[in-house]
Design a protein around this motif. Sequence first.
Motif, mmCIF file in Angstrom:
data_model
loop_
_atom_site.group_PDB
_atom_site.id
_atom_site.type_symbol
_atom_site.label_atom_id
_atom_site.label_comp_id
_atom_site.label_asym_id
_atom_site.label_seq_id
_atom_site.Cartn_x
_atom_site.Cartn_y
_atom_site.Cartn_z
ATOM 1 N N ASP A 152 0.767 -1.281 0.086
ATOM 2 C CA ASP A 152 -0.089 0.070 0.510
ATOM 3 C C ASP A 152 1.461 0.835 -0.186
ATOM 4 O OD1 ASP A 152 -1.313 2.711 1.437
ATOM 5 O OD2 ASP A 152 -3.035 1.168 1.233
ATOM 6 N N ASN A 212 1.891 3.381 -3.339
ATOM 7 C CA ASN A 212 1.730 4.994 -4.120
ATOM 8 C C ASN A 212 2.334 5.875 -3.702
ATOM 9 O OD1 ASN A 212 -1.065 5.537 -2.887
ATOM 10 N ND2 ASN A 212 -1.374 3.765 -1.962
ATOM 11 N N MET A 221 -3.676 10.530 -9.658
ATOM 12 C CA MET A 221 -3.400 9.546 -8.684
ATOM 13 C C MET A 221 -4.893 9.361 -8.344
ATOM 14 S SD MET A 221 -1.267 8.520 -5.680
ATOM 15 C CE MET A 221 -0.311 9.233 -5.632
ATOM 16 N N HIS A 242 -6.071 5.055 -8.022
ATOM 17 C CA HIS A 242 -7.444 4.649 -6.671
ATOM 18 C C HIS A 242 -8.330 4.290 -7.215
ATOM 19 C CE1 HIS A 242 -4.541 5.928 -2.922
ATOM 20 N NE2 HIS A 242 -4.199 6.517 -3.673
ATOM 21 N N PRO A 264 -6.102 10.479 -2.085
ATOM 22 C CA PRO A 264 -5.532 10.738 -3.391
ATOM 23 C C PRO A 264 -4.552 11.694 -3.582
ATOM 24 C CG PRO A 264 -7.602 9.929 -4.164
ATOM 25 C CD PRO A 264 -8.091 10.061 -2.562
ATOM 26 N N PHE A 281 -2.469 11.694 -0.486
ATOM 27 C CA PHE A 281 -1.166 11.107 -1.200
ATOM 28 C C PHE A 281 -0.090 11.875 -1.438
ATOM 29 C CE2 PHE A 281 -2.579 6.961 0.262
ATOM 30 C CZ PHE A 281 -2.613 6.999 1.687
#
Length: 414
Positions: free
Chosen positions: A112, A116, A131, A135, A312, A315
Amino acid sequence: MERRTAARAAVFGYFGINGTALALWVAHVPDIKQDLDLTPLQLGAALLVVAGGALAAMQVAGRLIDRVGSAAVTRAGGVLLPLTLVGPAYAPSLPWLILALALLGAANGLMDVSMNGQAVEVERHCARPVMSAFHAVFSVGGAAGAGLGALLLSLHVPRDISLPVAAATLASAAWAINSGLLPKTTATDDEHESGQRATGRLPLLATLLGCVAFSSMVVEGAASDWAGVHLQDTVDADAGVAALAYAAFAAAMTTGRALGDRVVARFGSAAVVRWGGTTACAGLALVVWSGHLATILTGWLLAGAGVSTVVPQIFTAVGNLSTDQSGAALARAATLGYFGFLAGPPLVGWLADKTDLSTALLIPLLLAATVALSSPLIRRTATVTPVRAQPVAAAHPDALPPAEHHRNKPPGEK
């Protein structure tokens, strides 16, 4: 350009593999519970181990990413996670199942954070938002895995055959696409001189952004565990109709993520988070106070659309705070977000036991409001100098040239 396209395709693949593998495991939970004759308490304890393994591995993943790069860790996690499906398939008893699920959780935590981190690298080189689409593919993979699992179970295919075959297939796919990943990058000398070098301490902004991820994922967790139950309690819906509540939320989340990058490119991350939180808050208000089937379903639809692009963007923002500590920063945000997903449903259940479920859903409503108010944190990341990636040594002659990462601009800003 070809290298950039290959990298983006590889990350899409890893997100899809992650979602498919996890959904295949979840689809087989009732079958495993029945075969091992587990009580609800025993099953709950086993599932808690998955979360514990993931949270622990996320801390390790962050350090590994900062040391060897997200590509290397993604390669390892992408192969390990599917292979851990074999353990639950053959577990003969609860202790063995707990061990198998600890490994599954750890592999998921590793994958995970690292995928990312690699997604942040790819987005930086694309110089435009991508991004949310990554997802979205995770969500599509989850739907595919759930559907495949349901089909296999309906055909009475034994899990000691179906899960190992699925594990081998997904692990092979992960290995086949690993060459597309981008190599480890480092900060330039100019960026070191301007203060981008790691100080040994994560920026406070990374933790604050992680708290926003926590709030958003409390909404997700509450929807997954309580949306259907709330619809049953409120309008006396049968099980089939009650299932539509989470289906509406999940469909809106997937759609929102599929379209999210275009919206971010047009309006900026800060505006998307602000209006996303506001939309989720409005949707949950309908859920809590309407009392009518159509309005409650509309509320869950709005809530799903609202939170769809929040994580998203978190991150992306966290991953670009620092080159030298991007892995640790992402691990911090992912851990807080995942903890929100886990802690939200029990917290809602505890308050529902003291009051009622509609009142308990004020918790995710208020947290959605905090997401809306957090947009200045996202805008703050726009003032951080984007990290220019450069290849490490000459061992990667096909590495991409640096590209200016998109900035998070409010609407109308040139």
